[in-house]
Design a protein around this motif. Structure first.
Motif, mmCIF file in Angstrom:
data_model
loop_
_atom_site.group_PDB
_atom_site.id
_atom_site.type_symbol
_atom_site.label_atom_id
_atom_site.label_comp_id
_atom_site.label_asym_id
_atom_site.label_seq_id
_atom_site.Cartn_x
_atom_site.Cartn_y
_atom_site.Cartn_z
ATOM 1 N N GLY A 1 47.347 41.283 36.080
ATOM 2 C CA GLY A 1 47.901 42.555 35.624
ATOM 3 C C GLY A 1 46.987 43.283 34.657
ATOM 4 N N VAL A 2 45.668 43.098 34.827
ATOM 5 C CA VAL A 2 44.703 43.790 33.964
ATOM 6 C C VAL A 2 43.878 44.753 34.805
ATOM 7 N N ARG A 3 43.275 45.728 34.134
ATOM 8 C CA ARG A 3 42.515 46.744 34.854
ATOM 9 C C ARG A 3 41.024 46.713 34.547
ATOM 10 N N SER A 4 40.630 45.930 33.569
ATOM 11 C CA SER A 4 39.220 45.927 33.181
ATOM 12 C C SER A 4 38.718 44.506 32.999
ATOM 13 N N ARG A 5 37.407 44.373 33.049
ATOM 14 C CA ARG A 5 36.777 43.071 32.864
ATOM 15 C C ARG A 5 37.017 42.549 31.450
ATOM 16 N N SER A 6 36.946 43.463 30.463
ATOM 17 C CA SER A 6 37.154 43.031 29.081
ATOM 18 C C SER A 6 38.563 42.496 28.876
ATOM 19 N N GLU B 1 27.813 38.207 46.882
ATOM 20 C CA GLU B 1 28.328 39.048 45.793
ATOM 21 C C GLU B 1 29.596 39.781 46.223
ATOM 22 N N LYS B 2 29.691 40.129 47.501
ATOM 23 C CA LYS B 2 30.902 40.793 48.001
ATOM 24 C C LYS B 2 32.115 39.877 47.865
ATOM 25 N N THR B 3 31.940 38.599 48.190
ATOM 26 C CA THR B 3 33.044 37.647 48.057
ATOM 27 C C THR B 3 33.480 37.532 46.607
ATOM 28 N N VAL B 4 32.512 37.497 45.692
ATOM 29 C CA VAL B 4 32.849 37.417 44.267
ATOM 30 C C VAL B 4 33.594 38.673 43.825
ATOM 31 N N ARG B 5 33.131 39.851 44.254
ATOM 32 C CA ARG B 5 33.830 41.097 43.887
ATOM 33 C C ARG B 5 35.276 41.062 44.356
ATOM 34 N N ASN B 6 35.484 40.579 45.575
ATOM 35 C CA ASN B 6 36.854 40.489 46.101
ATOM 36 C C ASN B 6 37.692 39.536 45.262
ATOM 37 N N ASN B 7 37.121 38.391 44.900
ATOM 38 C CA ASN B 7 37.841 37.426 44.070
ATOM 39 C C ASN B 7 38.188 38.016 42.710
ATOM 40 N N VAL B 8 37.242 38.717 42.124
ATOM 41 C CA VAL B 8 37.482 39.333 40.812
ATOM 42 C C VAL B 8 38.610 40.359 40.899
ATOM 43 N N SER B 9 38.610 41.168 41.950
ATOM 44 C CA SER B 9 39.664 42.175 42.128
ATOM 45 C C SER B 9 41.039 41.514 42.256
ATOM 46 N N VAL B 10 41.105 40.426 43.016
ATOM 47 C CA VAL B 10 42.376 39.708 43.183
ATOM 48 C C VAL B 10 42.825 39.109 41.855
ATOM 49 N N VAL B 11 41.882 38.550 41.102
ATOM 50 C CA VAL B 11 42.213 37.971 39.798
ATOM 51 C C VAL B 11 42.772 39.043 38.865
ATOM 52 N N PHE B 12 42.122 40.217 38.819
ATOM 53 C CA PHE B 12 42.606 41.303 37.960
ATOM 54 C C PHE B 12 44.039 41.677 38.342
ATOM 55 N N ALA B 13 44.281 41.774 39.647
ATOM 56 C CA ALA B 13 45.616 42.162 40.107
ATOM 57 C C ALA B 13 46.653 41.114 39.709
ATOM 58 N N LYS B 14 46.324 39.841 39.881
ATOM 59 C CA LYS B 14 47.278 38.788 39.551
ATOM 60 C C LYS B 14 47.528 38.684 38.047
#
Length: 228
Positions: free
Chosen positions: A208-213, A193-206
Motif C-alpha cells: 500500500g505504498v507509492r514510492s521506493r522511500s 531487470e524487467k522481472t525485478v521491476r514487476n516484482n517491485v511494483s507488486v510489492v508496492f501494491a501489496k
C-alpha cells in the motif's frame, strides 16, 4: 523455483560453474558430467582453496562446486571468503566427508548446499540449479541430524511481517531496503531487470505504498535492510 534468466538473445543464460577439487581425474570427470547438463557451463577449475578464490574473482561463476579437504587453503576457509563477497557465487560443497561437524562448518561458512561425492548426475544437476536460484540443498546421504536441522530453516521474521508477499517478493523488498537499485537487484538475483521491476511494483501494491522511500521505511521498520 523460477527459471533461468534470459540473456540478450532471449535464451536462458547458462549457470556458470567453477569446479574446485585437488584430484585432477575427479575434476575431469565432473567437468565432463557438467557438459552433458543442459544450461550448465563449467567455466574453470581450481586445485585448492586459494586458487578457487582467485578464479572466482576472475571468472565470476554463479556456482562453485567446492571440495572441502584440500592442501593449503581448505574448502571451508575458501567458502567463508567467497561467501563474504557481495555479490558472490553460491557455494555447493561436494565432498566425501559426512561428519556432523564438517557439514555444520561448511554451512556456517556460507555454503548454500552440501552433497556427497556419491551423488548421481541428476542430484548434482538439481542442486546446482537450486543454489543458483538462491535455494539451499542438503544431500540425501548427509548425516541425518545435521540434514534435518539445516533442511528446516528457522522462522523468517520477514515472512511473519509480510505474510502476503511471496518468498521472492520478500527477497526483493529486503534488497530494496538495503538501498539497491533495480539493476543491482537483477544482478544479485540473476533475474532480468524487467522481472525485478514487476516484482517491485507488486510489492508496492501489496504494502500500500507509492514510492521506493515509503517501501524502504516500511521494510526497515520490520527489521529488513540497513539501519538508517
Amino acid at each position: 523455483m523460477s527459471g533461468q534468466p534470459a540473456g540478450p538473445s532471449g535464451l536462458p543464460t547458462p549457470v556458470r560453474v567453477l569446479i574446485v577439487d585437488d584430484h585432477p581425474l575427479y575434476r575431469e570427470g565432473l567437468r565432463g558430467a557438467l557438459r552433458t547438463m543442459a544450461g550448465i557451463e563449467p567455466v574453470g577449475e581450481a586445485a585448492d582453496g586459494a586458487e578457487a578464490v582467485r578464479l572466482a574473482r576472475e571468472l565470476a561463476p554463479d556456482v562453485v562446486l567446492m571440495d572441502l579437504q584440500m592442501p593449503g587453503v581448505d574448502g571451508i576457509d575458501a567458502t567463508r571468503t567467497l561467501c563474504a563477497a557481495r555479490p558472490g557465487p553460491a557455494v555447493l560443497a561436494l565432498t566425501m566427508l559426512d561428519e556432523d561437524e564438517t557439514v555444520g562448518a561448511a554451512l556456517r561458512a556460507g555454503a548454500s548446499g552440501y552433497l556427497l561425492k556419491d551423488a548421481d548426475r541428476a542430484e548434482i544437476d538439481r542442486a546446482i540449479r537450486h543454489v543458483a536460484q538462491g535455494g539451499v540443498v542438503v544431500g540425501r546421504g548427509v548425516a541425518g541430524g545435521v540434514r534435518r536441522r539445516w533442511a528446516e530453516p528457522p522462522p523468517d521474521p520477514a515472512r511473519m511481517a509480510f505474510p502476503d508477499l511471496t518468498d521472492r517478493e520478500r527477497e526483493v523488498l529486503g534488497l530494496v531496503a538495503e538501498g539497491l537499485t533495480n539493476a543491482a537487484i537483477a544482478r544479485r538475483l540473476h533475474l532480468s531487470e524487467k522481472t525485478v521491476r514487476n516484482n517491485v511494483s507488486v510489492v508496492f501494491a501489496k504494502l500500500g505504498v507509492r514510492s521506493r522511500s515509503a517501501a524502504v521505511a516500511t521494510a526497515r521498520d520490520a527489521g529488513l535492510g540497513a539501519a538508517r
